[in-house]
Design a protein around this motif. Structure first.
Motif, short mmCIF file in Angstrom:
data_model
loop_
_atom_site.label_atom_id
_atom_site.label_comp_id
_atom_site.label_asym_id
_atom_site.label_seq_id
_atom_site.Cartn_x
_atom_site.Cartn_y
_atom_site.Cartn_z
N LYS A 134 0.82 -1.21 0.00
CA LYS A 134 0.00 0.00 0.00
C LYS A 134 0.86 1.26 0.00
O LYS A 134 0.42 2.34 -0.37
N ARG A 135 2.10 1.12 0.43
CA ARG A 135 3.04 2.26 0.44
C ARG A 135 4.07 2.15 -0.68
O ARG A 135 4.94 3.00 -0.81
N HIS A 136 4.04 1.03 -1.42
CA HIS A 136 4.96 0.77 -2.53
C HIS A 136 6.41 0.79 -2.07
O HIS A 136 7.29 1.34 -2.73
N ALA A 155 16.94 -6.18 5.68
CA ALA A 155 17.90 -6.00 6.77
C ALA A 155 18.75 -7.25 6.92
O ALA A 155 18.28 -8.37 6.65
N PHE A 156 19.98 -7.05 7.32
CA PHE A 156 20.87 -8.15 7.68
C PHE A 156 21.65 -7.70 8.90
O PHE A 156 22.15 -6.57 8.94
N SER A 157 21.72 -8.54 9.89
CA SER A 157 22.44 -8.20 11.11
C SER A 157 23.20 -9.44 11.59
O SER A 157 22.68 -10.56 11.52
N ALA A 158 24.42 -9.21 12.04
CA ALA A 158 25.24 -10.31 12.55
C ALA A 158 25.95 -9.86 13.82
O ALA A 158 26.40 -8.72 13.92
N VAL A 159 25.99 -10.74 14.79
CA VAL A 159 26.77 -10.51 16.01
C VAL A 159 27.94 -11.48 15.94
O VAL A 159 27.75 -12.70 15.94
N VAL A 160 29.14 -10.92 15.86
CA VAL A 160 30.36 -11.72 15.76
C VAL A 160 31.25 -11.37 16.94
O VAL A 160 31.64 -10.21 17.10
N GLY A 185 13.62 0.53 -0.48
CA GLY A 185 13.53 0.94 -1.87
C GLY A 185 12.11 0.79 -2.39
O GLY A 185 11.20 0.38 -1.67
N ALA A 186 11.95 1.09 -3.67
CA ALA A 186 10.64 0.97 -4.32
C ALA A 186 10.27 -0.50 -4.49
O ALA A 186 11.11 -1.32 -4.86
N LEU A 187 9.02 -0.82 -4.24
CA LEU A 187 8.52 -2.19 -4.35
C LEU A 187 8.12 -2.48 -5.79
O LEU A 187 7.24 -1.83 -6.35
N PRO A 188 8.77 -3.49 -6.43
CA PRO A 188 8.37 -3.85 -7.78
C PRO A 188 7.06 -4.65 -7.75
O PRO A 188 6.73 -5.27 -6.74
N LEU A 189 6.33 -4.65 -8.86
CA LEU A 189 5.10 -5.45 -8.92
C LEU A 189 5.40 -6.94 -8.82
O LEU A 189 4.66 -7.69 -8.21
N GLN A 213 11.33 -10.25 -7.63
CA GLN A 213 12.44 -9.31 -7.79
C GLN A 213 12.77 -8.70 -6.44
O GLN A 213 12.18 -7.72 -6.02
N THR A 214 13.71 -9.31 -5.72
CA THR A 214 13.99 -8.90 -4.35
C THR A 214 15.37 -8.29 -4.17
O THR A 214 15.85 -8.18 -3.05
N GLN A 215 16.02 -7.88 -5.25
CA GLN A 215 17.31 -7.21 -5.12
C GLN A 215 17.08 -5.83 -4.52
O GLN A 215 16.25 -5.06 -4.98
#
Length: 102
Positions: A53-55, A60-65, A76-80, A84-86
């Motif tokens: 609804k907001r397009h 996120a990626f998080s690591a504790v090392v 980013g902008a949401l593709p239809l 396509q998740t890049q």
């Protein structure tokens, strides 16, 4: 627009996957994966979210090392086409494999 995922039984309406079955502006889809090493030296989490609804698409990626947290948050902008998740340097290959590049 019809997308490749419209052929999968993952949507609860006869509409294409890109169209939410609700008028609720706060509707979203999320998926995430967490993992760790048994000795506690590494813990990570990867997530991807879609706000149709907001397009907007968020990732996120998080690591504790060794006790230090390292995080990456992207938007980013949401593709239809939801396959396509890049998103910036992070791409998620559906459904639960995150590849971080760069």
């Amino acid at each position: 627009m019809i997308t490749p995922f419209d052929d999968y039984p993952i949507h609860q309406t006869s509409l294409p996957l890109a169209i939410p079955a609700t008028s609720d502006r706060n509707f979203y889809d999320r998926f995430w994966l967490n993992g760790f090493v048994a000795d506690g030296s590494l813990y990570f989490g990867a997530a991807m979210g879609f706000d149709p609804k907001r397009h907007v698409m968020d990732g996120a990626f998080s690591a504790v090392v060794d006790g230090y947290q390292h995080s990456l948050h992207l938007s980013g902008a949401l593709p239809l086409d939801r396959s396509q998740t890049q998103l910036g340097p992070c791409g998620s290959i559906p459904w639960f494999r995150c590849v971080v590049t760069g």
